[in-house]
Design a protein around this motif. Structure first.
Motif, PDB file in Angstrom:
ATOM      1  N   MET A   1      12.241 -52.819  32.960  1.00 41.63           N
ATOM      2  CA  MET A   1      13.435 -52.333  33.288  1.00 41.63           C
ATOM      3  C   MET A   1      14.326 -53.749  33.336  1.00 41.63           C
ATOM      4  N   VAL A   2      15.741 -53.565  33.214  1.00 43.63           N
ATOM      5  CA  VAL A   2      16.901 -54.963  32.931  1.00 43.63           C
ATOM      6  C   VAL A   2      17.596 -54.763  34.887  1.00 43.63           C
ATOM      7  N   GLU A   3      17.812 -56.236  34.757  1.00 46.23           N
ATOM      8  CA  GLU A   3      18.409 -57.292  36.068  1.00 46.23           C
ATOM      9  C   GLU A   3      20.001 -57.328  35.576  1.00 46.23           C
ATOM     10  N   VAL A   4      20.874 -56.415  36.033  1.00 45.02           N
ATOM     11  CA  VAL A   4      22.355 -56.805  35.509  1.00 45.02           C
ATOM     12  C   VAL A   4      22.788 -57.834  35.775  1.00 45.02           C
ATOM     13  N   PHE A  19      18.731 -47.721  41.167  1.00 43.55           N
ATOM     14  CA  PHE A  19      19.129 -47.995  40.322  1.00 43.55           C
ATOM     15  C   PHE A  19      20.249 -48.525  39.863  1.00 43.55           C
ATOM     16  N   GLU A  20      20.725 -49.039  38.625  1.00 47.10           N
ATOM     17  CA  GLU A  20      21.683 -49.856  38.415  1.00 47.10           C
ATOM     18  C   GLU A  20      22.857 -49.421  37.560  1.00 47.10           C
ATOM     19  N   VAL A  21      24.475 -49.283  37.685  1.00 41.75           N
ATOM     20  CA  VAL A  21      25.150 -48.804  36.141  1.00 41.75           C
ATOM     21  C   VAL A  21      25.650 -49.806  36.114  1.00 41.75           C
ATOM     22  N   GLU A  22      25.544 -50.403  34.549  1.00 45.33           N
ATOM     23  CA  GLU A  22      26.536 -51.599  34.541  1.00 45.33           C
ATOM     24  C   GLU A  22      28.234 -51.085  33.446  1.00 45.33           C
ATOM     25  N   ARG A  23      28.453 -50.076  33.075  1.00 44.89           N
ATOM     26  CA  ARG A  23      29.682 -49.672  32.957  1.00 44.89           C
ATOM     27  C   ARG A  23      30.198 -48.148  33.033  1.00 44.89           C
ATOM     28  N   GLU A  53      22.653 -45.526  28.427  1.00 50.22           N
ATOM     29  CA  GLU A  53      22.488 -46.830  27.513  1.00 50.22           C
ATOM     30  C   GLU A  53      22.440 -48.348  29.380  1.00 50.22           C
ATOM     31  N   TYR A  54      24.168 -47.762  29.691  1.00 47.14           N
ATOM     32  CA  TYR A  54      24.532 -48.986  30.774  1.00 47.14           C
ATOM     33  C   TYR A  54      23.587 -47.898  32.233  1.00 47.14           C
ATOM     34  N   LEU A  55      22.888 -47.002  32.375  1.00 49.80           N
ATOM     35  CA  LEU A  55      21.599 -47.188  33.431  1.00 49.80           C
ATOM     36  C   LEU A  55      20.596 -47.890  33.212  1.00 49.80           C
ATOM     37  N   HIS A  56      20.518 -48.657  33.915  1.00 49.70           N
ATOM     38  CA  HIS A  56      18.703 -48.684  34.393  1.00 49.70           C
ATOM     39  C   HIS A  56      18.067 -48.925  35.794  1.00 49.70           C
ATOM     40  N   TRP A  57      16.677 -48.432  35.437  1.00 50.15           N
ATOM     41  CA  TRP A  57      15.397 -47.958  36.517  1.00 50.15           C
ATOM     42  C   TRP A  57      15.614 -49.285  36.794  1.00 50.15           C
ATOM     43  N   GLN A  95      25.988 -36.358  24.136  1.00 50.35           N
ATOM     44  CA  GLN A  95      26.713 -37.574  24.250  1.00 50.35           C
ATOM     45  C   GLN A  95      25.956 -38.912  24.962  1.00 50.35           C
ATOM     46  N   CYS A  96      25.133 -37.901  24.829  1.00 52.79           N
ATOM     47  CA  CYS A  96      23.955 -39.308  25.108  1.00 52.79           C
ATOM     48  C   CYS A  96      24.384 -39.929  26.457  1.00 52.79           C
ATOM     49  N   THR A  97      24.912 -39.282  27.796  1.00 48.58           N
ATOM     50  CA  THR A  97      26.023 -39.519  28.280  1.00 48.58           C
ATOM     51  C   THR A  97      24.605 -38.624  29.634  1.00 48.58           C
ATOM     52  N   VAL A  98      25.024 -39.673  30.637  1.00 45.31           N
ATOM     53  CA  VAL A  98      24.417 -38.599  32.272  1.00 45.31           C
ATOM     54  C   VAL A  98      25.484 -38.716  33.302  1.00 45.31           C
ATOM     55  N   GLU A  99      25.912 -38.301  34.601  1.00 46.54           N
ATOM     56  CA  GLU A  99      26.138 -38.088  35.169  1.00 46.54           C
ATOM     57  C   GLU A  99      25.427 -37.992  36.797  1.00 46.54           C
ATOM     58  N   ILE A 100      26.359 -39.664  37.599  1.00 46.71           N
ATOM     59  CA  ILE A 100      25.115 -39.787  38.582  1.00 46.71           C
ATOM     60  C   ILE A 100      25.618 -39.647  39.817  1.00 46.71           C
TER      61      ILE A 100
END
Length: 143
Positions: A1-4, A19-23, A53-57, A95-100
């Motif tokens: 897990m990544v702390e952003v 979770f956290e979204v970086e961008r 890559e910008y979604l961190h659990w 596109q390697c995306t997800v909608e949240i």
């Protein structure tokens, strides 16, 4: 897990999934399709698109359950509390995306809806009270 950072953090209703979204990607729509209405139990849902890559659990990712619809989209939710969290279409997979779901965020900075989409199937009792563009489908055929 990544702390952003302290922004764009969210969770499911029971808090087990965090979770956290970086961008976020730029397009954020209020979706009025029938599947979103039924999945969220509301007149529409509001999703923000994110590159994976910008979604961190931070916790609970193993608690995500998935429903694959007849159109091959996948909707994900917490198996404990049922909170609706993710949507993934064929386009998202390519596109390697997800909608949240934006409503799942506890602290969301700088993200606002820019359109109403799939208005062709909006709830009959709903009236629009904003000046956002309205589209019959995804982002085609203005209402």
């Amino acid at each position: 897990m990544v702390e952003v950072s302290n922004i764009n953090k969210g969770s499911c209703l029971c808090g087990a999934i965090q979770f956290e979204v970086e961008r976020f990607e730029p397009l954020v729509g209020h979706c009025h399709c029938k599947m979103c209405q039924k999945f969220h139990g509301a007149a529409f849902s509001t999703f923000g698109e994110v590159k994976r890559e910008y979604l961190h659990w931070h916790s609970g990712v193993e608690l995500l359950s998935h429903y694959r619809a007849s159109n091959d989209s996948v909707r994900s939710f917490c198996q404990r509390c049922g909170a609706s969290l993710l949507f993934e279409s064929r386009f998202n997979r390519e596109q390697c995306t997800v909608e949240i779901a934006l409503a799942a965020f506890d602290n969301l900075v700088g993200v606002k809806p820019d359109a109403h989409i799939y208005c062709e199937s909006k709830a009959a009792w709903l009236t629009f009270e904003d000046d956002l563009p309205k589209y019959l489908g995804y982002r085609d055929g203005k209402c």
